[in-house]
Design a protein around this motif. Structure first.
Motif: not given
Length: 611
Positions: A276-293
């Motif tokens: 839709g209008p102003q839809h989600l980008p392909r990656r919201v936060f690049p590198g988010v896969e490394y935001f782990g415990a």
């Protein structure tokens, strides 16, 4: 029915009458509510209409999304496309952390007391709802009711929930649906009671509700369900293939009905979020896969380095001291679960809960561990923050804890009866051995988690500048306001100023997620994006401050024309905390004056340009 029967004479009473069961539910709810009010005592003992953890940062964004449905319903606007911020494009509501399943029911509170109070109500009820849902789930598997209460307490007031409440992230702290999803799966896969399609419809409906609370938590639930079913099927293939053959048809029908129901209910909102209008980008936060415990952060309390600088936390919206660890379980919980597995090694339900918990915790480590390296490339999971898997991992930890507490109570009570035949066991010991041992186990698991937490939460006045409560309420409804600090900076305070005064006018900028930039932008689009980035950097960045030279002023003037700005407002910052002040009010005043060609007027503590 996998719920264990009470050992004969082991201190369990006969099945509880309905009125006593209702009283037990009410007492549990009242206890959870008292704890939640104590957690938010600063809010309830102060001025709830103007008190929050902050009027800035992420809390400001939550306040705005709380206010939006009340305005949209009153003006006949779409709930899915918010036009009052991020002018001129607006906000794609389902693509953001909008929690419509919470904000829409709270519309009466929002209209009566304002969005700050409504958000405070949601934040207070969030741990209560999650605790009651987890308690209801564990009641199905336990005979000693306090064990279910302990499980609810563990889940509803987990570090993940409390950490999100510091920034009033009610979409992540409200975890009512995940236990109910497990309940539906228990009926479809294990108990095989009732009509399959009824439980399938319930499963699909709950998925739709969770989408409108948090789509990210729904994705985490889907991953947990896949892992949990894989563990259950693997266990059945090893130990009881006949049961798997008997159950697969019933389970498959229910899962198909549930999936179809979810697809029907979510087809339009999901498509709106994705296309839709102003839809989600392909990656919201690049590198988010490394935001782990890490294994350390899962098992050991937060140290000074884990808490982060207070100034950084204040920008995000919290002025207290709090650990920044979302998935903390604690060494006590680990010890209790390992000990429980050894003691009750034949308890398949306990084994299933712990195995699923371990798999989820492995995934929560992010791309540093192999499970997430295989999964984070998938379209939906690509935007899932790994350490937020604690939202569902904590549920399995709480269920496992409830099972261990219940089994310890039963074992100790039965042992007391066996020894009673010799006549050497005092009567008081026979009555207290089971509860004392069970509650001791619960204390070992919960105290290492509860002690490091700082309670009650720190709150403060949201600090709406005088101009917005006076002249701002008299602006025409189609007025478009640009503020300094800029609303798309990390401060985001202007979103609270707008929400707290009724969303009367439209705001340039905001904290919303926006699509990827166009592949071939026009010169005007490039210029406006550069001006927006310059405004954000001038507010809380590190680049050079604007000088107000001819080129900068011309670009700003053209962007104001493109955005349809009618009013520019720069509030005074005397008395504001350092973390909430923009970099340089004098530099901003000079830049705006050069772009607009005349000086501002000053009234009610703000410099204002009217166009």
């Amino acid at each position: 029915d996998p719920r264990p029967g009470p050992p004969e004479g082991a201190g369990y009473s006969a099945p509880m009458p309905a009125d006593r069961r209702r009283l037990g539910h009410l007492l549990a709810a009242a206890t959870y509510l008292v704890l939640a009010v104590g957690l938010w005592w600063g809010f309830w003992s102060g001025h709830p209409t103007t008190t929050a953890t902050c009027g800035c940062g992420d809390t400001s964004l939550m306040t705005w999304f709380t206010a939006w449905p009340a305005w949209a319903l009153a003006h006949g606007s779409s709930l899915f496309h918010a036009t009052q911020a991020m002018v001129p494009a607006g906000i794609d509501v389902p693509a953001n952390t909008s929690f419509l399943a919470l904000s829409v029911p709270l519309v009466p509170v929002t209209r009566l007391a304002g969005p700050v109070a409504a958000l405070g109500v949601a934040a207070t009820l969030a741990p209560v709802g999650g605790a009651l849902a987890a308690r209801g789930l564990v009641l199905r598997w336990t005979a000693w009711r306090p064990a279910a209460f302990v499980a609810g307490l563990c889940y509803g007031f987990s570090p993940f929930v409390l950490e999100n409440l510091t920034l009033e992230h009610v979409e992540f702290a409200t975890l009512v649906v995940p236990p109910l999803l497990v309940l539906c799966l228990d009926e479809l896969v294990v108990r095989l009671r009732g009509r399959t399609w009824t439980w399938g419809l319930a499963l699909g409906g709950l998925c739709a509700v969770q989408f409108f609370v948090s789509a990210e938590v729904l994705a985490a639930c889907a991953l947990a369900a896949a892992l949990g079913l894989a563990v259950a099927v693997g266990g059945a293939l090893v130990g009881d293939r006949r049961a798997l053959i008997d159950r697969w048809r019933h389970a498959a029908v229910g899962l198909v009905v549930g999936s179809a129901t979810a697809v029907v209910l979510l087809a339009y909102p999901a498509a709106y979020a994705l296309a839709g209008p102003q839809h989600l980008p392909r990656r919201v936060f690049p590198g988010v896969e490394y935001f782990g415990a890490t294994w350390r952060s899962l098992l050991l309390p937060a140290g000074p380095a884990d808490r982060g600088p207070n100034a950084v936390l204040q920008v995000y919206g919290y002025f207290g001291s709090h650990p920044l660890l979302l998935g903390y379980l604690g060494w006590g919980m680990a010890a209790v679960l390992v000990g429980g597995l050894v003691w009750f090694r034949r308890d398949r339900l306990l084994q299933w809960c712990v195995a699923t918990l371990v798999l989820l915790e492995l995934c929560s480590l992010g791309a540093r561990a192999w499970p997430w390296r295989l999964l984070h490339h998938l379209p939906v999971l690509a935007n899932l923050v790994p350490n937020r898997l604690a939202a569902v991992a904590d549920l399995f930890a709480a269920c496992a804890l409830g099972l261990v507490v219940d089994r310890v109570h039963a074992a100790m009570a039965a042992r007391g009866l066996d020894r009673d035949a010799s006549g050497r066991v005092p009567r008081w010991w026979r009555r207290t051995a089971g509860p004392a041992a069970a509650l001791g186990v619960a204390a070992v698991a919960l105290l290492p988690v509860a002690v490091p937490e700082a309670h009650p939460l720190t709150v403060r006045d949201v600090g709406v500048p005088d101009w917005f409560g006076a002249d701002g309420t008299r602006l025409p409804e189609r007025a478009v306001v640009l503020t300094y600090p800029y609303a798309s900076s990390g401060l985001r305070a202007p979103m609270t100023w707008q929400a707290a005064t009724g969303l009367r006018w439209r705001l340039v900028g905001g904290g919303a997620i926006t699509p990827d930039p166009p592949a071939h932008p026009t010169p005007a689009q490039v210029r406006d994006a550069q001006v927006a980035a310059r405004l954000a950097d001038a507010t809380d960045g590190i680049g050079p401050l604007p000088t107000g030279d001819a080129a900068e002023s011309a670009a700003l003037r053209a962007a104001l024309d493109d955005w349809g700005v009618t009013t520019v407002v720069v509030p005074e910052e005397q008395g504001w905390p350092a973390a909430l002040r923009a970099r340089s009010v004098p530099a901003a005043l000079a830049w705006f004056a050069a772009a607009l060609g005349h000086p501002p007027t000053h009234r009610d503590g703000a410099w204002v340009w009217q166009r």
